[in-house]
Design an enzyme around this catalytic site. Structure first.
Site, short mmCIF file in Angstrom:
data_model
loop_
_atom_site.label_atom_id
_atom_site.label_comp_id
_atom_site.label_asym_id
_atom_site.label_seq_id
_atom_site.Cartn_x
_atom_site.Cartn_y
_atom_site.Cartn_z
N ASP A 376 10.54 -2.06 -2.31
CA ASP A 376 9.11 -1.77 -2.46
C ASP A 376 8.05 -2.70 -2.14
O ASP A 376 8.53 -3.61 -2.41
CB ASP A 376 8.77 -1.30 -3.61
CG ASP A 376 9.14 0.23 -4.80
OD1 ASP A 376 8.86 1.20 -4.14
OD2 ASP A 376 10.40 0.07 -5.50
N THR A 377 7.20 -2.18 -1.83
CA THR A 377 6.58 -2.93 -1.74
C THR A 377 4.56 -2.58 -0.85
O THR A 377 4.50 -2.29 -2.23
CB THR A 377 6.56 -3.23 0.29
OG1 THR A 377 5.35 -4.08 0.80
CG2 THR A 377 6.23 -1.72 1.08
N VAL A 378 3.26 -3.59 -1.09
CA VAL A 378 2.38 -3.67 -1.01
C VAL A 378 1.95 -3.29 1.01
O VAL A 378 2.07 -4.53 2.07
CB VAL A 378 1.36 -4.04 -1.71
CG1 VAL A 378 1.93 -3.18 -3.25
CG2 VAL A 378 1.60 -5.49 -1.53
#
Length: 564
Positions: A376-378
């Site tokens: 997961d990341t942004v």
């Protein structure tokens, strides 16, 4: 920026430093109790920013409004996300940037922490959570710092390092409303609290999961960010803050040492490139899977998509089949090029792309038994009126990373080292000092050698898949960013919630599409419309003829784009 400038600066000097953004000045903004920000198409002629959290996006917007450039805006946003989106971003993680200046000079920053110089002994697999997964250093802060140096030394940046960290410090000290996304991932991991000690001790309020909109503070993190603001970004790696981090890592049971932290450096490198529809797509060098996104798009460039109706079974089929071919190459080759032979030129060559494109059968799906990689990341995008642009991703790998804090620093450490393999002979096998394979791949599309589209997404293995969908929709079908981001998307392979090697497609693609894809041999799974599984991309389009900007963040996320 020279670090010595910060060593003579006291905490009182920092707190009283002048600047457009006072500590906590953005804190009064709030989100509705049970609702995400409404996704809209943002437009502007003076600059634009986008991120998955509205408060962080607004921090970047304030930088642009007060005369800052795109790099400075991205640093402010990234710092805020490390506070307000702790399940997906942290200063204890990694980060990647693609930067283009006003003259079209492009370079990438790959901030990947490396494995320790002295490896631990593992019996069986590398742990995916806990101290054993705290196996690589964190390069996010050095990425932001090196970008700041580029801004200051080459782009006449006017903001100080301390000024750009002020909004994040304000949110940590004074509080911010818990987002729907954070609440979702807290609930999702309730049964794993024993393996995620940081959640119970640092992200609950009075022993309970906070409600959406409830104000949340992180005082230890605020103290750490103030120290970092005063002493400069390298203090994270070889200063007083580094000493505290190393002590916390050791006490937690991580194999990382102060010497490992000191060796951590983000790499400034030229981007990989592939031609697409009269322009050029850019990505970071391996060990990221940026090359995989470029390979997918290079294969699709061999098809005339304008003759294939968008959203039809033919559309999804050809994009999915291109993904499969590129993933085969990725799994065979992509790793740290300092440790393995990484044939980037071969993978992006005309011969390889032609061969893969020619192998696609429009009436039959290729079987797909390959393992899905989590993460997961942004995504952060920023562009200013002077022509500077940044496309960026930061990450803690799994949601909540390792689930362990680095001592009393308030810094949640990532678990990217868990992506290493212990199987001898594979490209991503664990070795001392090696950087792990990374799913992160922010992107930029150039037309006439200048940025035209900034893009990126959350979603691990889903990142290249999501990007292929939104890029074809914007470039081939002429959709605006919000329309492209809102259309149904797919996810190929196993996920944490579905262990079948199926093609997961959002329900609003339509029954006819599902039936036709199944007839061609795709094992289909239905996921809800606007599903979080489909990623959280953001995009900004720069109209080179008019000098205007349009952008959006995915309606599946808590974020939005904002124009000056």
């Amino acid at each position: 920026m020279k670090n010595k400038n910060f060593h003579d600066m006291t905490r009182r000097d920092f707190l009283s430093a002048s600047g457009a953004m006072a500590l906590g000045s953005l804190a009064p903004l709030s989100l509705a109790q049970d609702a995400k920000p409404k996704s809209v198409l943002a437009t502007s002629s003076k600059g634009m920013v986008t991120s998955p959290h509205e408060l962080a996006t607004n921090a970047g917007l304030e930088v642009l409004k007060s005369g800052g450039n795109a790099i400075e805006a991205a640093i402010a946003i990234a710092s805020c996300l490390s506070v307000t989106y702790p399940h997906f971003a942290s200063f204890g993680g990694d980060a990647f940037m693609i930067i283009s200046d006003r003259n079209g000079k492009v370079r990438t920053l790959s901030g990947i922490g490396q494995a320790p110089g002295v490896l631990p002994q593992y019996s069986g697999a590398i742990p995916v959570r806990g101290p054993g997964s705290m196996l690589t250093t964190a390069a996010n802060v050095d990425t932001l710092g090196k970008a700041f140096d580029i801004s200051k030394n080459e782009l006449a940046g006017t903001k100080s390092w301390a000024e750009l960290l002020k909004p994040a410090i304000g949110f940590a000290r004074n509080g911010f409303p818990v987002s729907p996304s954070e609440r979702f991932w807290m609930d999702f991991r309730q049964k794993e609290m024993a393996d995620l000690p940081a959640l119970a001790s640092n992200f609950m309020i009075d022993g309970k999961v906070p409600e959406v909109g409830q104000m949340f503070k992180q005082q230890q993190l605020a103290d750490t960010l103030e120290m970092l603001a005063v002493r400069g970004y390298r203090d994270f790696y070889d200063g007083k803050l580094a000493e505290r981090i190393a002590k916390g890592l050791k006490e937690a049971g991580s194999p990382l040492t102060a010497a490992d932290l000191a060796k951590t450096q983000a790499r400034v490198e030229p981007p990989l490139r592939v031609a697409y529809r009269g322009g050029v797509l850019l990505a970071n060098q391996p060990p990221t899977q940026g090359i995989t996104t470029l390979e997918i798009m290079g294969i699709l460039d061999r098809f005339d998509l304008k003759k294939i109706p968008e959203g039809s079974a033919d559309y999804y089929h050809v994009v999915v089949e291109a993904v499969k071919r590129a993933f085969i190459d990725r799994n065979q080759y992509v790793a740290d090029p300092e440790f393995v032979n990484m044939p980037s030129a071969k993978l992006l060559s005309k011969a390889n792309l032609d061969q893969w494109a020619g192998s696609i059968k429009m009436d039959k799906a290729m079987p797909w038994p390959h393992v899905y990689k989590h993460g997961d990341t942004v995504y952060i995008g920023a562009t200013d009126s002077q022509g500077n642009s940044v496309s960026m991703l930061e990450t803690v790998y799994f949601d909540w990373g390792s689930g362990v804090m680095a001592g009393d620093t308030g810094i949640l450490w990532h678990n990217r080292g868990a992506s290493f393999s212990l199987k001898p002979g594979v490209p991503n096998v664990l070795e001392a000092g090696k950087r792990p394979f990374h799913t992160l791949n922010p992107g930029m599309y150039l037309k006439n050698d200048k940025p035209h589209i900034l893009y990126g997404t959350q979603g691990a293995d889903g990142q290249p898949q999501t990007l292929s969908a939104i890029l074809t929709r914007m470039i081939d079908y002429g959709m605006d960013p919000l329309t492209a981001l809102s259309r149904p998307r797919f996810l190929l392979g196993k996920t944490f919630s579905d262990t079948r090697d199926s093609l997961k497609l959002e329900k609003d693609a339509g029954d006819q599409v599902f039936q036709e894809l199944a007839r061609r041999g795709h094992e289909m799974s239905v996921i809800p419309a606007q599903s979080p599984l489909a990623g959280h991309p953001g995009a900004i389009v720069i109209d080179q003829k008019t000098g205007t900007f349009s952008g959006a963040h995915d309606p599946r996320s808590d974020g939005r784009a904002l124009g000056v």
